[in-house]
Design an enzyme around this catalytic site. Structure first.
Site, short mmCIF file in Angstrom:
data_model
loop_
_atom_site.label_atom_id
_atom_site.label_comp_id
_atom_site.label_asym_id
_atom_site.label_seq_id
_atom_site.Cartn_x
_atom_site.Cartn_y
_atom_site.Cartn_z
N LYS A 22 0.84 -1.21 0.00
CA LYS A 22 0.00 0.00 0.00
C LYS A 22 0.87 1.26 0.00
O LYS A 22 0.64 2.19 -0.75
CB LYS A 22 -0.89 0.01 1.24
CG LYS A 22 -1.67 1.30 1.41
CD LYS A 22 -2.43 1.35 2.72
CE LYS A 22 -1.67 1.98 3.86
NZ LYS A 22 -1.54 3.44 3.83
N ASN A 23 1.90 1.27 0.84
CA ASN A 23 2.72 2.49 0.97
C ASN A 23 3.63 2.70 -0.23
O ASN A 23 4.34 3.70 -0.30
CB ASN A 23 3.55 2.44 2.26
CG ASN A 23 2.68 2.69 3.48
OD1 ASN A 23 1.49 3.00 3.35
ND2 ASN A 23 3.28 2.56 4.65
N CYS A 116 -6.53 18.81 9.65
CA CYS A 116 -5.97 17.60 10.26
C CYS A 116 -4.60 17.26 9.70
O CYS A 116 -3.68 16.96 10.44
CB CYS A 116 -6.93 16.45 10.00
SG CYS A 116 -6.51 14.96 10.84
N ARG A 121 -0.30 15.72 11.23
CA ARG A 121 0.76 15.24 10.36
C ARG A 121 1.16 16.40 9.44
O ARG A 121 0.68 16.53 8.33
CB ARG A 121 0.29 14.03 9.55
CG ARG A 121 0.19 12.79 10.43
CD ARG A 121 -0.42 11.64 9.72
NE ARG A 121 0.52 10.94 8.86
CZ ARG A 121 0.25 9.75 8.32
NH1 ARG A 121 -0.89 9.16 8.56
NH2 ARG A 121 1.13 9.16 7.56
N ASP A 303 4.84 1.32 11.77
CA ASP A 303 3.61 0.66 11.33
C ASP A 303 3.47 -0.75 11.89
O ASP A 303 2.38 -1.32 11.88
CB ASP A 303 3.54 0.61 9.79
CG ASP A 303 3.21 1.97 9.19
OD1 ASP A 303 3.00 2.92 9.96
OD2 ASP A 303 3.16 2.07 7.95
N ARG A 395 -8.71 -0.30 4.65
CA ARG A 395 -7.93 0.70 3.88
C ARG A 395 -6.57 0.14 3.49
O ARG A 395 -5.98 0.57 2.50
CB ARG A 395 -7.68 1.94 4.74
CG ARG A 395 -8.78 2.97 4.72
CD ARG A 395 -8.34 4.23 5.45
NE ARG A 395 -7.01 4.62 5.04
CZ ARG A 395 -6.04 5.00 5.86
NH1 ARG A 395 -6.23 5.06 7.15
NH2 ARG A 395 -4.86 5.33 5.38
C1 UD1 Z 1 4.68 7.09 5.68
C2 UD1 Z 1 3.77 5.89 5.61
C3 UD1 Z 1 3.24 5.56 7.00
C4 UD1 Z 1 4.40 5.38 7.98
C5 UD1 Z 1 5.32 6.59 7.94
C6 UD1 Z 1 6.58 6.41 8.79
C7 UD1 Z 1 2.83 6.05 3.37
C8 UD1 Z 1 1.63 6.27 2.53
N1 UD1 Z 1 2.67 6.18 4.72
O1 UD1 Z 1 3.89 8.18 6.14
O2 UD1 Z 1 2.47 4.37 6.91
O3 UD1 Z 1 3.88 5.25 9.28
O4 UD1 Z 1 5.75 6.83 6.58
O5 UD1 Z 1 7.32 5.32 8.36
O6 UD1 Z 1 3.90 5.74 2.89
N2 UD1 Z 1 6.70 15.10 9.54
C9 UD1 Z 1 6.83 16.45 9.76
N3 UD1 Z 1 6.75 17.29 8.69
C10 UD1 Z 1 6.56 16.84 7.42
C11 UD1 Z 1 6.43 15.47 7.21
C12 UD1 Z 1 6.50 14.61 8.28
O7 UD1 Z 1 7.00 16.90 10.91
O8 UD1 Z 1 6.50 17.67 6.49
C13 UD1 Z 1 6.77 14.17 10.69
C14 UD1 Z 1 5.45 13.40 10.90
O9 UD1 Z 1 4.52 14.14 11.64
C15 UD1 Z 1 5.93 12.17 11.62
C16 UD1 Z 1 7.31 11.92 11.02
O10 UD1 Z 1 7.71 13.15 10.40
O11 UD1 Z 1 6.07 12.43 12.99
C17 UD1 Z 1 7.33 10.81 9.98
O12 UD1 Z 1 6.45 11.12 8.95
P1 UD1 Z 1 6.70 10.65 7.44
O13 UD1 Z 1 7.95 9.85 7.34
O14 UD1 Z 1 6.53 11.84 6.57
O15 UD1 Z 1 5.45 9.68 7.22
P2 UD1 Z 1 4.44 9.66 6.02
O16 UD1 Z 1 5.17 9.82 4.74
O17 UD1 Z 1 3.29 10.55 6.30
#
Ligand code: UD1
Length: 415
Positions: A22-23, A116, A121, A303, A395
C-alpha cells in the site's frame, strides 16, 4: 455496519502471499502523472486508498484503466491542478500529488481536510523543500497553493520523512538541473519509487542511501511490479507469533523485515529465510524481548508497532516499546487492555507485562494498524470478540479475514 467476529485462542498454520505494498502503490500512482508515454503498474492491491488515488488521477484528467491487479495511467491530458477536497479528505497520501503536479504544470492547489493534515501530520518539510526548488507557496484558510518554475537545488531535510522525500523526488524531475536531497528517507518504498521512475528513464542516483541526486527530466513509459507489502507481512507474522503455530510467506522480501524478524526471534520464534520465502515457527508462548524502539528505516517500523505489541500481550515477562515517529500512536492500547492485556504507557513508552490469558470482548478499530493489532489480540483471546469500524483495517489490508481464515483462524465478516 460491518464488523469482524473472531473466535480466538487457537494456533495458526498455513501459507500466505503478500499483497502489493500500500505504501508503495500510492506514491507510484502519484508518480504516474510524470510519465510522458504512459505507464502500467502490476501487483496493485484492491484497497480503498488505491481507489481514492485512482479517483484523484481521473479528477486531474488522466485516463486510468484498472484490470485485475494492473493499473494503466495515461497522463497525457493532465490539465487540472486542483485535488478535489472530498478526495483529499479520504486519504492523507493525496499530498503526494503535489510534487508531480508542480513538475508537470508548475502549479497545484490542495484543499485541507479540516486542518488535520497540517495539524497532526504536518507537511512543512514537503513545502519548504518545494520552496528551495523555487516554488511559491501560499497557505490560507487550510488550503495550500503552489506555483512557479522549479530549478534544481540542495535540500537538507531536518528529518528523513518518507512522504517529503517522495514528493521532492517527484518535483525535482520537473526542475531544470540537478537536485540533491540530504537526509532522505531510506525506506524500501522510496527505493521502489526510484525503481519505477528509473525504469522509465529518469536519472536518480543514491537509491537506498540518505543522499539522493535527481536530474531534471521526466520519465517516458514503464511497466513495473509493486513491491510486496512488508507491513501486511509483519501483521500476519505478529498474528502467528502471538497465537503460536507456523506460517510460510511466499513472495516476501525478508531483508525488508529484519528488525521485526529479529525481535520475534529473540522472543522465541524460529525463522527460515530463502529468496522470496519466509517461514516462521512460533512457540505456544513467546518470551519478552529487549526494548523495541521505532525509528526511520532500517529501525523497527512504526507501522509494525501496534501488531507487535498485540503479539507480546501473552509473552512471558516484560516488554518495553518506545514509539518515536508519531506522537499519538498508542490509540489501540485501551482495546488491548479490554482484551485483558496489562499495558502501561507514559509518553512515548509502553510497558507490557505478559499475561497468561486474554478474553474476547467488543472492540472498535481506531486506525489502520491499531485495528489490525486489535484483531491480533482477539485471535489470542479465549471466546468471541466483535471488532467494528473495520473500514480502517480494509484501507490497508486486502481480504483481511480471508487471509487469516487461510491460516485456520475463526474469523468472519458480518455486514
Ligand atoms: C509514511 C507511511 C506511513 C508510515 C510513515 C513512517 C505512506 C503512505 N505512509 O507516512 O504508513 O507510518 O511513513 O514510516 O507511505 N513530519 C513532519 N513534517 C513533514 C512530514 C513529516 O514533521 O513535512 C513528521 C510526521 O509528523 C511524523 C514523522 O515526520 O512524525 C514521519 O512522517 P513521514 O515519514 O513523513 O510519514 P508519512 O510519509 O506521512
Amino acid at each position: 455496519m460491518e464488523e469482524l467476529i473472531i473466535r480466538g485462542g487457537r494456533p495458526l498454520a498455513g501459507e500466505l502471499r503478500p499483497q502489493g505494498a500500500k505504501n508503495s502503490v500510492l506514491p507510484l500512482l502519484a508518480a504516474s502523472l510524470l510519465f510522458t508515454k504512459g505507464c502500467t503498474l502490476h501487483n496493485c492491491p484492491h484497497l480503498s486508498d488505491v481507489e481514492s488515488a485512482v479517483e484523484i488521477l481521473k479528477a486531474l484528467g488522466c485516463k486510468v484503466a484498472w484490470e485485475g491487479r494492473s493499473i494503466s495511467v495515461d497522463a497525457g491530458d493532465l490539465r487540472e491542478d486542483e485535488i478535489p477536497e472530498a478526495l483529499m479528505r479520504t486519504m492523507r497520501s493525496s499530498i503526494l500529488f503535489l510534487g508531480p503536479l508542480m513538475a508537470r504544470l508548475g502549479r497545484c492547489r490542495l484543499s485541507q481536510p479540516g486542518g488535520c493534515v497540517l495539524g497532526k501530520r504536518p507537511i512543512d518539510l514537503h513545502l519548504s523543500g518545494l520552496k528551495t526548488l523555487g516554488a511559491e507557496v501560499t497557505q490560507k484558510d487550510g488550503s495550500v497553493t503552489c506555483g512557479g518554475t522549479l530549478t534544481g537545488g540542495t535540500i537538507a531535510l531536518s528529518y528523513p520523512s518518507v512522504g517529503a522525500t517522495e514528493n521532492l523526488i517527484l518535483a525535482a524531475l520537473g526542475a531544470v538541473g540537478t537536485t540533491t536531497i540530504y537526509n532522505a528517507a531510506k525506506e524500501p518504498e522510496v527505493g521502489d519509487l526510484i525503481g519505477f521512475l528509473t525504469a522509465g528513464g529518469a536519472k536518480i542516483y543514491g537509491r537506498g542511501t540518505s543522499m539522493l541526486q535527481v536530474e531534471g527530466g521526466l520519465p517516458e513509459g514503464a511497466s513495473y511490479e509493486v513491491m510486496p507489502d512488508r507491513m501486511e507481512t509483519a501483521t500476519y507474522l505478529s498474528a502467528v507469533a502471538g497465537c503460536g503455530g507456523e506460517v510460510l510467506v511466499r513472495g516476501a522480501v525478508a531483508g525488508y523485515l529484519e528488525p521485526v524478524i529479529h525481535c520475534f526471534a529473540l522472543a522465541g520464534c524460529r525463522f527460515r529465510e530463502e529468496e522470496q520465502l519466509l517461514a516462521l515457527q512460533a512457540p505456544k508462548r513467546l518470551n519478552s524481548t529487549y526494548p523495541v524502539r521505532t525509528g526511520p528505516y532500517p529501525a523497527f517500523p512504526t507501522d509494525a508497532q501496534a501488531p507487535f505489541m498485540a503479539a507480546m500481550l501473552r509473552a512471558d515477562g516484560v516488554t518495553v516499546i518506545e514509539e518515536n515517529i508519531f506522537a499519538d500512536r498508542y490509540r489501540h492500547v485501551p482495546a488491548l487492555r479490554a482484551l485483558g492485556g496489562d499495558i502501561r504507557t507514559q509518553g512515548t513508552v509502553a510497558v507490557i507485562h505478559g499475561v497468561e490469558h486474554l478474553r474476547g470482548t467488543y472492540l472498535e478499530a481506531t486506525d489502520l494498524r491499531g485495528g489490525a493489532a486489535m484483531a491480533v489480540g482477539a485471535l489470542q483471546a479465549q471466546g468471541e470478540s466483535h471488532l467494528c469500524r473495520i473500514e480502517h483495517i480494509l484501507r490497508g489490508y486486502e481480504d483481511f479475514p480471508g487471509k487469516l481464515s487461510a491460516l485456520g483462524a475463526e474469523i468472519e465478516i458480518h455486514k
